[in-house]
Motif scaffolding. Structure first.
Motif, PDB file in Angstrom:
ATOM      1  N   TYR A  62       2.558  -2.168   5.115  1.00 21.99           N
ATOM      2  CA  TYR A  62       1.914  -2.358   3.851  1.00 21.99           C
ATOM      3  C   TYR A  62       1.466  -3.974   3.597  1.00 21.99           C
ATOM      4  N   ARG A  63       2.225  -4.847   4.064  1.00 20.40           N
ATOM      5  CA  ARG A  63       1.856  -6.188   4.185  1.00 20.40           C
ATOM      6  C   ARG A  63       0.629  -6.406   5.089  1.00 20.40           C
TER       7      ARG A  63
ATOM      8  N   THR B 190      -2.436  -5.037   3.085  1.00 18.06           N
ATOM      9  CA  THR B 190      -2.727  -5.763   1.911  1.00 18.06           C
ATOM     10  C   THR B 190      -3.212  -7.352   2.420  1.00 18.06           C
TER      11      THR B 190
ATOM     12  N   GLY C  92      -0.745   4.334  -2.969  1.00 17.97           N
ATOM     13  CA  GLY C  92      -0.292   4.752  -1.733  1.00 17.97           C
ATOM     14  C   GLY C  92      -0.248   6.112  -1.689  1.00 17.97           C
TER      15      GLY C  92
ATOM     16  N   LEU D 111       7.645   1.603  -1.642  1.00 18.02           N
ATOM     17  CA  LEU D 111       6.322   1.074  -1.973  1.00 18.02           C
ATOM     18  C   LEU D 111       6.288   0.553  -3.462  1.00 18.02           C
TER      19      LEU D 111
ATOM     20  N   VAL E   9       3.278  -1.625  -5.206  1.00 18.71           N
ATOM     21  CA  VAL E   9       1.971  -0.366  -5.294  1.00 18.71           C
ATOM     22  C   VAL E   9       1.919  -0.039  -6.694  1.00 18.71           C
TER      23      VAL E   9
ATOM     24  N   THR F  83      -7.640   3.966   4.684  1.00 13.64           N
ATOM     25  CA  THR F  83      -7.061   3.109   5.712  1.00 13.64           C
ATOM     26  C   THR F  83      -8.210   2.200   6.485  1.00 13.64           C
TER      27      THR F  83
ATOM     28  N   THR G 198      -4.518   3.917   0.626  1.00 10.09           N
ATOM     29  CA  THR G 198      -4.125   4.056   2.030  1.00 10.09           C
ATOM     30  C   THR G 198      -2.887   5.080   2.216  1.00 10.09           C
TER      31      THR G 198
ATOM     32  N   LEU H 168      -0.300   3.343   6.399  1.00 12.43           N
ATOM     33  CA  LEU H 168       1.274   2.940   5.837  1.00 12.43           C
ATOM     34  C   LEU H 168       2.185   3.389   6.624  1.00 12.43           C
TER      35      LEU H 168
END
Length: 369
Positions: free
Chosen positions: A20-21, A24, A35, A53, A58, A207, A223, A227
């Motif tokens: 996730y990081r 983003t 998500g 999330l 999210v 994604t 995304t 993920l």
């Protein structure tokens, strides 16, 4: 880390957070993230994934069908949730659980407005799906005046977002086509905004779109596969970590003498004395039959052990002749070694198919490595 004593799917929330990081980091801080947790969270555990999330920040969830959204609500997840493929028969279920439908055709828009008016709804959030080249679901540019008129003449619904879906955002050779999709969506969405007099959220990137076309991030990105640890590109995969690891154990070890056979149809015949191990996982758990006869493999203590003979419904047999192992030892079917990406290439498919194919009878174990 969970030490397997049976067949389990281990779900690593720290890997999810890392992915996730990374994703983003490719977008503006103000851009929202949707998500995608359809298909049991891409074969994992949608509720566990969604809760993590939410903690990560999210803004929205997306599911394919209403019952997937209902599962989130039953897990006390209140975050807005887009249903990507509703049908008129599911409208009541959607509204009863505060889910939000993607509207993708004139018939669907007409039917949902009629339903919303009958139910006395006011400004119920709907999301308009536009077809810009994927040719799967979605309104066309010719539908814009129809949409604007229908929405403007009712108080029962309000457009929460407009979106489209890129067809080949991971393929550099399709850049011209992808850019044409983005240009179409820009033109369509601007016209809708002009017609209705307010500005819904806009989102188009999946994604691979996030990784390759961040200039088209609009208000939100969607995304899914990223993920869960796959970037649709070997270089991007280096930055991502698989969330799911399918583990099992050795049930029994056999010595198979030269000339003896293993499994159904005697598909494996030993040309020398061979040590085999039987594992409690089979095609009913998501191990495709095509992986048999040494096309697929697992790892035991980090060493490659080919699957021999035909994959059975509940078991596979592997060659452990050159591996020091015992009954009860842990076996990795896929995770980091081997990865679902590696295995999918062997049978000319994609990791999506492998990870979403893990049967619901396989126990899920949520952890943080």
């Amino acid at each position: 880390m969970h030490k397997a004593t049976e067949t389990v799917l281990e779900i690593d929330l720290n890997a999810l957070a890392q992915n996730y990081r990374y994703l983003t980091s490719k977008i503006e801080k103000s851009t929202r993230v949707m998500g995608v947790v359809k298909a049991f969270g891409y074969g994992s555990d949608s509720a566990a994934i969604a809760k993590e999330l939410v903690a990560l920040g999210v803004s929205y969830f997306a599911v394919a069908y209403p019952n997937e959204g209902v599962a989130l609500r039953k897990a006390d997840i209140e975050t807005p949730c887009l249903v990507l493929h509703p049908l008129p028969a599911t409208f009541k279920q959607i509204v009863d659980h505060c889910l939000e439908p993607a509207i993708y055709s004139r018939a669907m828009l007409t039917a949902f407005i009629a339903f919303a008016e009958k139910e006395g709804l006011s400004k119920y959030p709907v999301h308009l799906k536009f077809n810009t080249g994927l040719n799967r679901l979605g309104f066309l540019a010719d539908d814009l005046d129809f949409i604007s008129e229908k929405v403007s003449n009712t108080k029962s619904v309000k457009i929460k977002s407009m979106f489209s879906h890129l067809a080949a955002s991971e393929d550099a050779s399709e850049k011209v086509f992808t850019e044409s999709q983005i240009a179409q969506f820009e033109k369509i969405s601007e016209k809708i905004i002009d017609n209705i007099g307010y500005k819904p959220l806009r989102h188009m990137l999946n994604t691979s779109g996030v990784l390759n076309y961040p200039e088209a991030q609009y208000d939100m990105v969607r995304t899914g596969i990223g993920l869960y640890g796959f970037g649709n590109d070997p270089e991007e995969n280096k930055h991502l970590k698989p969330v799911a690891t399918l583990k099992t154990v050795i049930s029994q070890i056999h010595t198979v003498n030269e000339g003896e056979t293993v499994g159904y149809n005697r598909a494996f015949k030993a040309t020398k004395t061979t040590q085999t191990a039987t594992l409690p996982v089979g095609h009913a758990d998501g191990i495709k039959r095509i992986f048999g006869n040494k096309r697929g493999w697992v790892t035991v203590h980090g060493k490659k052990a080919p699957i021999i003979g035909n994959v059975c419904m509940d078991m596979i047999m592997i060659d452990v002749t050159d591996i020091d192992c015992e009954e009860g030892d842990e076996v990795i079917v896929f995770g980091e070694n081997p990865s679902a990406d590696e295995l999918s290439q062997v049978i000319a498919t994609i990791p999506y198919e492998l990870i979403t194919g893990v049967s619901q009878r396989v126990k899920r174990v949520v952890c943080r490595k």
